[in-house]
Motif scaffolding. Structure first.
Motif, mmCIF file in Angstrom:
data_model
loop_
_atom_site.group_PDB
_atom_site.id
_atom_site.type_symbol
_atom_site.label_atom_id
_atom_site.label_comp_id
_atom_site.label_asym_id
_atom_site.label_seq_id
_atom_site.Cartn_x
_atom_site.Cartn_y
_atom_site.Cartn_z
ATOM 1 N N ASP A 1 11.852 -33.843 -3.888
ATOM 2 C CA ASP A 1 11.321 -34.584 -2.750
ATOM 3 C C ASP A 1 9.951 -35.180 -3.059
ATOM 4 O O ASP A 1 9.656 -36.322 -2.683
ATOM 5 C CB ASP A 1 11.224 -33.658 -1.532
ATOM 6 C CG ASP A 1 12.593 -33.176 -1.070
ATOM 7 O OD1 ASP A 1 13.589 -33.867 -1.386
ATOM 8 O OD2 ASP A 1 12.668 -32.110 -0.424
ATOM 9 N N ASN B 1 10.471 -38.135 -5.388
ATOM 10 C CA ASN B 1 11.013 -39.269 -4.629
ATOM 11 C C ASN B 1 9.941 -39.913 -3.762
ATOM 12 O O ASN B 1 9.901 -41.133 -3.593
ATOM 13 C CB ASN B 1 12.188 -38.813 -3.772
ATOM 14 C CG ASN B 1 13.445 -38.591 -4.585
ATOM 15 O OD1 ASN B 1 13.724 -39.307 -5.531
ATOM 16 N ND2 ASN B 1 14.217 -37.560 -4.219
ATOM 17 N N ALA B 2 9.071 -39.079 -3.188
ATOM 18 C CA ALA B 2 7.997 -39.619 -2.345
ATOM 19 C C ALA B 2 7.029 -40.479 -3.148
ATOM 20 O O ALA B 2 6.432 -41.420 -2.612
ATOM 21 C CB ALA B 2 7.238 -38.468 -1.678
ATOM 22 N N LEU B 3 6.875 -40.180 -4.433
ATOM 23 C CA LEU B 3 6.011 -40.981 -5.296
ATOM 24 C C LEU B 3 6.703 -42.231 -5.818
ATOM 25 O O LEU B 3 6.071 -43.050 -6.505
ATOM 26 C CB LEU B 3 5.526 -40.140 -6.481
ATOM 27 C CG LEU B 3 4.592 -38.983 -6.143
ATOM 28 C CD1 LEU B 3 4.319 -38.144 -7.377
ATOM 29 C CD2 LEU B 3 3.280 -39.511 -5.559
ATOM 30 N N GLY B 4 7.982 -42.386 -5.521
ATOM 31 C CA GLY B 4 8.726 -43.560 -5.959
ATOM 32 C C GLY B 4 9.099 -43.537 -7.423
ATOM 33 O O GLY B 4 9.302 -44.604 -8.025
ATOM 34 N N LEU B 5 9.225 -42.363 -8.019
ATOM 35 C CA LEU B 5 9.565 -42.265 -9.435
ATOM 36 C C LEU B 5 11.055 -42.512 -9.649
ATOM 37 O O LEU B 5 11.879 -42.185 -8.793
ATOM 38 C CB LEU B 5 9.198 -40.875 -9.973
ATOM 39 C CG LEU B 5 7.723 -40.488 -9.872
ATOM 40 C CD1 LEU B 5 7.518 -39.067 -10.383
ATOM 41 C CD2 LEU B 5 6.846 -41.463 -10.646
ATOM 42 N N ARG B 6 11.369 -43.088 -10.790
ATOM 43 C CA ARG B 6 12.775 -43.304 -11.137
ATOM 44 C C ARG B 6 13.457 -41.967 -11.407
ATOM 45 O O ARG B 6 12.820 -41.012 -11.859
ATOM 46 C CB ARG B 6 12.900 -44.205 -12.366
ATOM 47 C CG ARG B 6 12.357 -45.603 -12.168
ATOM 48 C CD ARG B 6 12.765 -46.504 -13.340
ATOM 49 N NE ARG B 6 12.398 -45.894 -14.613
ATOM 50 C CZ ARG B 6 11.210 -46.045 -15.193
ATOM 51 N NH1 ARG B 6 10.274 -46.769 -14.591
ATOM 52 N NH2 ARG B 6 10.962 -45.468 -16.358
ATOM 53 N N ARG B 7 14.773 -41.927 -11.175
ATOM 54 C CA ARG B 7 15.505 -40.678 -11.351
ATOM 55 C C ARG B 7 15.477 -40.219 -12.817
ATOM 56 O O ARG B 7 15.333 -39.029 -13.097
ATOM 57 C CB ARG B 7 16.946 -40.848 -10.881
ATOM 58 C CG ARG B 7 17.762 -39.563 -10.928
ATOM 59 C CD ARG B 7 19.143 -39.776 -10.372
ATOM 60 N NE ARG B 7 19.948 -38.568 -10.474
ATOM 61 C CZ ARG B 7 19.946 -37.573 -9.595
ATOM 62 N NH1 ARG B 7 19.154 -37.644 -8.533
ATOM 63 N NH2 ARG B 7 20.713 -36.519 -9.760
#
Length: 395
Positions: free
Chosen positions: A296, A299-305
């Motif tokens: 989470d 994802n909140a930092l906008g990092l790629r999977r």
């Protein structure tokens, strides 16, 4: 009210510091060890007596005699006139050739399958699940025989499959382009490996200095000098030729290039696919052990999977993955002994031939046990060292 009567002296324990319970425990330990030693002595004495009655000599003097056995596929140069000792060395090299390549490929494939099982794509995750459940439930020996029979069913050399230029697949095996490897090439490769080790030490030192004073220090000049420039200088000084040798069909067989025999190719495929199914489950469970909050936050930092897996999730999952992964590496190494079922001459096959020719059964089996014990202990030592390096250090 206190009494002035003298206190009785403390009772001394029998045999100094040993009490009744300690003596009882010591007695049972000595008894168990004595029984074990007596059994070993009895078995050894019985073996020596039976060998003497049958006039079978013991010892490892036979290793110096001429082997006289052919070895079709060998990583090291071998001639039937060589000694049994060198034949064993060739067998050990063939075993390591299977184990090292198998461990690397099974780790890569198993990691990809394990990550695919957690994919959001339904089709990818289902295919990965079918792969794992199917290969785990079929005995390895049956898979090995399947791949070997499949290799034998391939077309002859004249009608070989040619997926890309220079690569041929036939009942002769897999033929690939190769660079001729001699002593000069090995010196250059050794220099490159040494450069990697030195660069790793320097990089750790640079990171330690940066953690101390906060000043970043570039590591790429050291990598360029140690891994590229230094091997290039050694290659130039020795006059090493790096011309690629392309295979070509002459008559009924291929000449040049690197030939992977059908037995070796089938063995590697069977070991890799079978072991990767277990590694995939280890990787999947390791990833799922990482707290959901890590996902989470990333994802909140906008990092790629892909970046999340590589830099955040997998480094934390390694602490769960490494211990059971060690067992799979050991299993793959020991399962390589099934090569005798398809005629690949590893250390077990060569030891069996030696046993039949010399009658030195105990010595041959002892050599097999010593080889696999040494290899397994080496793998365990390295993986335990790596596990201690990545372990969490509590403050």
């Amino acid at each position: 009210m206190t009494s002035d009567a003298p206190r009785p002296p403390p009772r001394r324990r029998l045999f100094g510091a040993f009490g009744r319970r300690e003596l009882k425990d010591l007695f049972w330990q000595v008894l168990v060890v004595g029984i074990a030693v007596a059994v070993i002595v009895f078995l050894w004495s019985n073996t020596v007596t039976n060998l003497s009655a049958r006039r079978i000599t013991t010892g490892f003097a036979f290793l110096g005699r001429e082997a006289g056995m052919p070895i079709a596929d060998s990583l090291l140069a071998y001639n039937p006139r060589d000694s049994y000792l060198w034949a064993f060395v060739v067998g050990i090299a063939n075993t390591l050739r299977v184990a090292v390549i198998g461990i690397v490929l099974a780790t890569i494939l198993g990691t990809l399958i394990g990550i695919s099982r957690l994919s959001a794509n339904w089709l990818v995750s289902r295919l990965a699940a079918v792969y794992v459940e199917t290969l785990r439930d079929i005995p390895l020996l049956l898979q090995l025989l399947f791949w070997y029979v499949l290799m034998q069913a391939l077309p002859a050399a004249r009608a070989a499959f040619r997926p890309i230029d220079g690569v041929f697949l036939s009942n002769r095996g897999l033929i690939l382009p190769a660079i001729p490897t001699g002593r000069p090439q090995l010196w250059v490769l050794g220099t490159a490996v040494l450069g990697l080790v030195v660069f790793y030490v320097i990089q750790r030192r640079l990171i330690s200095l940066q953690m101390r004073d906060g000043k970043p220090r570039p590591a790429w000049p050291f990598a360029l000098g140690l891994i590229v420039v230094l091997p290039a200088l050694v290659s130039a000084l020795l006059g090493v030729s790096w011309i690629i040798e392309w295979p070509e069909l002459r008559g009924f067989n291929f000449v040049g290039g690197l030939t992977l025999a059908p037995e070796y190719f089938a063995l590697v495929i069977a070991l890799v696919t079978y072991t990767s199914a277990f590694i995939a489950e280890i990787v999947r469970s390791g990833i799922q052990s990482v707290p959901r909050g890590q996902w989470d936050a990333a994802n909140a930092l906008g990092l790629r999977r892909s970046f999340m897996l590589r830099q955040i999730i997998l480094p934390q999952a390694l602490r769960v993955i490494v211990p059971p992964m060690t067992s799979q590496y050991l299993n793959l190494t020991k399962n390589s002994s099934l090569a005798v079922a398809i005629g690949y001459q590893d250390v077990v096959s060569i030891a069996n031939t030696t046993l039949n020719q010399t009658g030195q059964a105990i010595e041959a089996i002892a050599l097999i046990m010593a080889v696999f014990l040494t290899i397994s202990l080496g793998i365990s030592f390295f993986m335990n060292w790596y596990n201690s390096r990545i372990a969490l250090v509590e403050r």
